[in-house]
Write an enzyme that holds these catalytic residues in place. Structure first.
Site, PDB file in Angstrom:
ATOM      1  N   GLY A 199       2.234   3.573  13.892  1.00 37.74           N
ATOM      2  CA  GLY A 199       2.896   2.301  14.226  1.00 37.74           C
ATOM      3  C   GLY A 199       2.253   1.640  15.438  1.00 37.74           C
ATOM      4  O   GLY A 199       2.013   0.428  15.447  1.00 37.74           O
ATOM      5  N   LYS A 215       0.854  -1.199   0.000  1.00 35.58           N
ATOM      6  CA  LYS A 215       0.000   0.000   0.000  1.00 35.58           C
ATOM      7  C   LYS A 215       0.883   1.240   0.000  1.00 35.58           C
ATOM      8  O   LYS A 215       1.568   1.529   0.977  1.00 35.58           O
ATOM      9  CB  LYS A 215      -0.910   0.030   1.244  1.00 35.58           C
ATOM     10  CG  LYS A 215      -2.013   1.058   1.070  1.00 35.58           C
ATOM     11  CD  LYS A 215      -2.491   1.715   2.325  1.00 35.58           C
ATOM     12  CE  LYS A 215      -1.841   3.001   2.672  1.00 35.58           C
ATOM     13  NZ  LYS A 215      -2.027   4.139   1.771  1.00 35.58           N
ATOM     14  N   GLU A 243       9.364  14.135  16.615  1.00 31.63           N
ATOM     15  CA  GLU A 243      10.082  14.068  15.342  1.00 31.63           C
ATOM     16  C   GLU A 243       9.674  15.281  14.496  1.00 31.63           C
ATOM     17  O   GLU A 243       8.506  15.458  14.161  1.00 31.63           O
ATOM     18  CB  GLU A 243       9.708  12.775  14.596  1.00 31.63           C
ATOM     19  CG  GLU A 243      10.392  12.703  13.253  1.00 31.63           C
ATOM     20  CD  GLU A 243      10.183  11.382  12.509  1.00 31.63           C
ATOM     21  OE1 GLU A 243       9.047  10.874  12.480  1.00 31.63           O
ATOM     22  OE2 GLU A 243      11.166  10.868  11.948  1.00 31.63           O
ATOM     23  N   GLU A 260       9.172   0.775  11.365  1.00 29.22           N
ATOM     24  CA  GLU A 260      10.240   1.789  11.320  1.00 29.22           C
ATOM     25  C   GLU A 260       9.551   3.131  11.523  1.00 29.22           C
ATOM     26  O   GLU A 260       8.870   3.626  10.633  1.00 29.22           O
ATOM     27  CB  GLU A 260      10.960   1.688   9.968  1.00 29.22           C
ATOM     28  CG  GLU A 260      12.363   2.235  10.014  1.00 29.22           C
ATOM     29  CD  GLU A 260      12.387   3.727   9.777  1.00 29.22           C
ATOM     30  OE1 GLU A 260      12.259   4.477  10.775  1.00 29.22           O
ATOM     31  OE2 GLU A 260      12.525   4.138   8.624  1.00 29.22           O
ATOM     32  N   CYS A 274      13.686   9.959   7.905  1.00 33.78           N
ATOM     33  CA  CYS A 274      13.612   9.435   9.276  1.00 33.78           C
ATOM     34  C   CYS A 274      14.935   9.620  10.020  1.00 33.78           C
ATOM     35  O   CYS A 274      14.946   9.925  11.204  1.00 33.78           O
ATOM     36  CB  CYS A 274      13.158   7.981   9.284  1.00 33.78           C
ATOM     37  SG  CYS A 274      13.981   6.978   8.067  1.00 33.78           S
TER      38      CYS A 274
HETATM   39  P1  NDP Z   1       1.461   7.958   8.448  1.00 34.73           P
HETATM   40  O1  NDP Z   1       2.153   7.079   9.409  1.00 34.73           O
HETATM   41  O2  NDP Z   1       0.010   8.215   8.677  1.00 34.73           O
HETATM   42  O3  NDP Z   1       1.591   7.383   6.957  1.00 34.73           O
HETATM   43  C1  NDP Z   1       2.490   6.394   6.536  1.00 34.73           C
HETATM   44  C2  NDP Z   1       1.767   5.292   5.771  1.00 34.73           C
HETATM   45  O4  NDP Z   1       0.837   4.642   6.641  1.00 34.73           O
HETATM   46  C3  NDP Z   1       0.932   5.803   4.588  1.00 34.73           C
HETATM   47  O5  NDP Z   1       0.930   4.831   3.559  1.00 34.73           O
HETATM   48  C4  NDP Z   1      -0.455   5.896   5.205  1.00 34.73           C
HETATM   49  O6  NDP Z   1      -1.493   5.885   4.253  1.00 34.73           O
HETATM   50  C5  NDP Z   1      -0.474   4.650   6.075  1.00 34.73           C
HETATM   51  N1  NDP Z   1      -1.450   4.670   7.168  1.00 34.73           N
HETATM   52  C6  NDP Z   1      -1.996   5.744   7.776  1.00 34.73           C
HETATM   53  N2  NDP Z   1      -2.874   5.348   8.723  1.00 34.73           N
HETATM   54  C7  NDP Z   1      -2.883   3.995   8.709  1.00 34.73           C
HETATM   55  C8  NDP Z   1      -3.598   3.000   9.442  1.00 34.73           C
HETATM   56  N3  NDP Z   1      -4.475   3.318  10.398  1.00 34.73           N
HETATM   57  N4  NDP Z   1      -3.379   1.707   9.164  1.00 34.73           N
HETATM   58  C9  NDP Z   1      -2.487   1.351   8.214  1.00 34.73           C
HETATM   59  N5  NDP Z   1      -1.802   2.242   7.473  1.00 34.73           N
HETATM   60  C10 NDP Z   1      -1.975   3.557   7.717  1.00 34.73           C
HETATM   61  O7  NDP Z   1       2.232   9.336   8.386  1.00 34.73           O
HETATM   62  P2  NDP Z   1       1.675  10.746   7.894  1.00 34.73           P
HETATM   63  O8  NDP Z   1       1.661  10.743   6.420  1.00 34.73           O
HETATM   64  O9  NDP Z   1       0.382  11.084   8.558  1.00 34.73           O
HETATM   65  O10 NDP Z   1       2.802  11.750   8.443  1.00 34.73           O
HETATM   66  C11 NDP Z   1       2.721  12.197   9.786  1.00 34.73           C
HETATM   67  C12 NDP Z   1       4.063  12.238  10.450  1.00 34.73           C
HETATM   68  O11 NDP Z   1       4.631  10.949  10.445  1.00 34.73           O
HETATM   69  C13 NDP Z   1       5.119  13.106   9.796  1.00 34.73           C
HETATM   70  O12 NDP Z   1       5.029  14.423  10.182  1.00 34.73           O
HETATM   71  C14 NDP Z   1       6.388  12.464  10.295  1.00 34.73           C
HETATM   72  O13 NDP Z   1       6.699  12.979  11.568  1.00 34.73           O
HETATM   73  C15 NDP Z   1       6.021  11.022  10.418  1.00 34.73           C
HETATM   74  N6  NDP Z   1       6.510  10.233   9.282  1.00 34.73           N
HETATM   75  C16 NDP Z   1       7.679   9.590   9.459  1.00 34.73           C
HETATM   76  C17 NDP Z   1       8.223   8.856   8.430  1.00 34.73           C
HETATM   77  C18 NDP Z   1       9.517   8.169   8.613  1.00 34.73           C
HETATM   78  O14 NDP Z   1      10.099   7.640   7.663  1.00 34.73           O
HETATM   79  N7  NDP Z   1      10.012   8.144   9.812  1.00 34.73           N
HETATM   80  C19 NDP Z   1       7.572   8.771   7.123  1.00 34.73           C
HETATM   81  C20 NDP Z   1       6.317   9.465   7.041  1.00 34.73           C
HETATM   82  C21 NDP Z   1       5.831  10.168   8.104  1.00 34.73           C
HETATM   83  P3  NDP Z   1      -2.071   7.278   3.679  1.00 34.73           P
HETATM   84  O15 NDP Z   1      -0.953   7.924   2.957  1.00 34.73           O
HETATM   85  O16 NDP Z   1      -3.164   6.837   2.792  1.00 34.73           O
HETATM   86  O17 NDP Z   1      -2.530   8.066   4.869  1.00 34.73           O
END
Ligand code: NDP
Length: 476
Positions: free
Chosen positions: A227, A169, A380, A244, A278
């Protein structure tokens, strides 16, 4: 673009679509289906049906397909990089690095296709045991928007080599390059159903994947709170998890460091991909003896960065990926100013001007005199904002570095071996860099401690995590 289920392009069951927005211009560049639980079920069925044949192939045969896929990703790297910049925002040169990095990962896993190795255990008169490593079955991969291409490679390289099938996904703001690469895997000879891509919201599609009883493992990269939610959702079916969840990496610069090299490191470490990494440098600790000189150089470098559309060759830093991120970063820095939790040395607001008005641009920002309990040290900060602190000695630097709920990466900049040893032993992190930051080679395990998550990507560790042992006991 459409989803990929069982080797076929599939629109959403209810025809609803998600707009993919170019973060530099605000324009819609394409749409993808707003998938649903029904689409996840179809993808899991396809992955389940493909598992038998795929898992029975030799790892060498699977590796050959990954080799071919790596070649195809390299063949198309310019188009893929352009698409990545258009949906994600990063400068084209960073997209090229990322696309090539994905090819390198696929190639790395192909190159170790004699693995995963088993073991033979001799039990004397009681017999002998043959311990083999077998794949788990259908796995789920949930990809974030910050480095969608490299993270796709981290997950599918080991998963497919080990003989699993996958439902992936993508993030809703960056699904296009993932779909294009999935198409290249088909072209490389991946049988139908082995890799399926379902687009749609995390709250529905992601959650359906996590809760699906026939999905044996979820590998997720993203927000810490998401997570934790995934961990709760996955517990009913005892799934294996790799999570992660980001970090708040400290970078410590001692008085004996090569200052010019360290300034380069801080600049790249924080502002690469507009800070949306990250393992970005998220807290900078400077020894008080070199702090003034360092800041003088760093401010000049930060102020000379060219901000703009990632497709323009001169651009050093592109926009943030989406409006929510821009609002999150803006309000965090506003709060610092309002609560008097720090002094903004440069930047501190969204980028203004006609070239920036429709995009999600934020100025590269440095904040000094930061209050020890400021939110930007605790959470973060996923954007181009760097808090800088001064420390009197190494002990204080290590103490402050460890004042975080995360523990992903850390770097020490010094020429002194005993300083390196102390930081390596005492700083809580999954990886400690010396005189560099950010580099993550495919050969070495990557992941963190504490709230940075569980499990490891890359290397043999990731490969093992997509398998389980199975023992044949020979009682002669
Ligand atoms: P999310 O954790 O929501 O998104 C990451 C992935 O998870 C996307 O594919 C998202 O789908 C999916 N997702 C969201 N909700 C669910 C759920 N309930 N069950 C399963 N999968 C889910 O991050 P955000 O995009 O909301 O970003 C928010 C914050 O997260 C950022 O500001 C940053 O701090 C952190 N972040 C950290 C990352 C890293 O590599 N450490 C990467 C991205 C974000 P969809 O896109 O459809 O919402």
């Amino acid at each position: 673009m459409d989803m990929l289920i069982n080797g076929t392009a599939v629109p959403a069951t209810d025809e609803a679509r998600i707009k993919v927005i170019n973060p530099a211009t605000g324009e819609c560049i394409d749409t993808v289906p707003r998938g649903s639980g029904t689409d996840v079920n179809a993808a899991v069925d396809a992955a389940d049906a493909a598992f038998g044949t795929w898992s029975e192939k030799t790892t060498r045969d699977r590796g050959l397909i990954l080799f071919r896929a790596a070649e195809l990703v390299r063949r198309d790297h310019k188009d893929l990089a352009r698409l990545l910049t258009q949906e994600q925002g990063k400068p084209l040169k960073e997209s090229i690095d990322e696309v090539r990095g994905c090819a390198n990962i696929l190639e790395y896993y192909a190159s170790i296709s004699g693995q995963p190795a088993g073991e033979a255990v001799h039990l004397g008169k009681a017999g002998d045991c043959l311990v083999t490593r077998v794949p788990l079955g259908v796995c789920g991969a949930i990809i974030p928007w910050n480095m969608p291409v490299i993270i796709m490679g981290w997950k599918l390289g080991p998963a497919l080599l080990a003989g699993n099938t996958l439902v992936l996904k993508p993030a809703s703001t960056t699904p296009l390059t993932n779909l294009r690469i999935a198409g290249l895997l088909q072209e490389a000879g991946l049988p139908h159903g082995v890799l399926n891509v379902v687009t749609g919201p995390g709250e529905t599609v992601g959650a359906a994947l996590v809760k699906h009883p026939r999905v044996k493992k979820i590998s997720f990269t993203g927000d810490c709170a998401t997570g934790h939610r995934i961990r709760q959702m996955a517990k009913d079916h005892l799934k294996t998890l790799t999570l992660e969840l980001g970090g708040s990496d400290p970078m410590i610069v001692m008085a004996d460091a090569d200052i010019s090299k360290a300034v380069d490191g801080a600049l790249r470490g924080r502002f690469y991909n507009a800070g949306q990494v990250c393992t970005a440098v998220k807290r900078l600790y400077l020894h008080e003896k070199i702090a003034e000189e360092f800041m003088h150089l760093l401010i000049a470098r930060v102020e000379s960065l060219t901000i703009g559309n990632g497709l323009l060759p001169a651009t050093d830093m592109g926009p943030l990926n989406n409006r929510e991120q821009l609002e999150r970063i803006s309000s965090l820095v506003r709060e610092v100013a309002e609560q008097e939790e720090g002094t903004i040395s440069t930047g501190g607001s969204p980028k203004t001007g006609s070239a920036y008005k429709d995009g999600f641009f934020y100025q590269p920002t440095l904040i000094t005199d930061v209050a020890p309990d400021a939110a930007l040290l605790k959470n973060e900060v996923f954007g181009p904002v760097l808090p800088v602190m001064t420390v009197p000695d190494l002990s204080a630097a290590i103490r402050e570095a460890n004042r975080s709920r995360y523990g992903l990466g850390a770097s020490i900049w010094t020429r002194d071996i005993s300083t390196i040893k102390e930081v390596y032993q005492r700083v809580n992190a999954g990886i400690v860099w010396v005189n560099r930051h950010l580099t993550i080679p495919p050969e070495v395990p990557f992941g963190g401690t504490n709230e940075s998550g569980i499990g490891r990507e890359n290397g043999f560790h990731a490969l093992d995590s997509y398998t389980q042992t199975k023992t044949l006991y020979l009682g002669w």
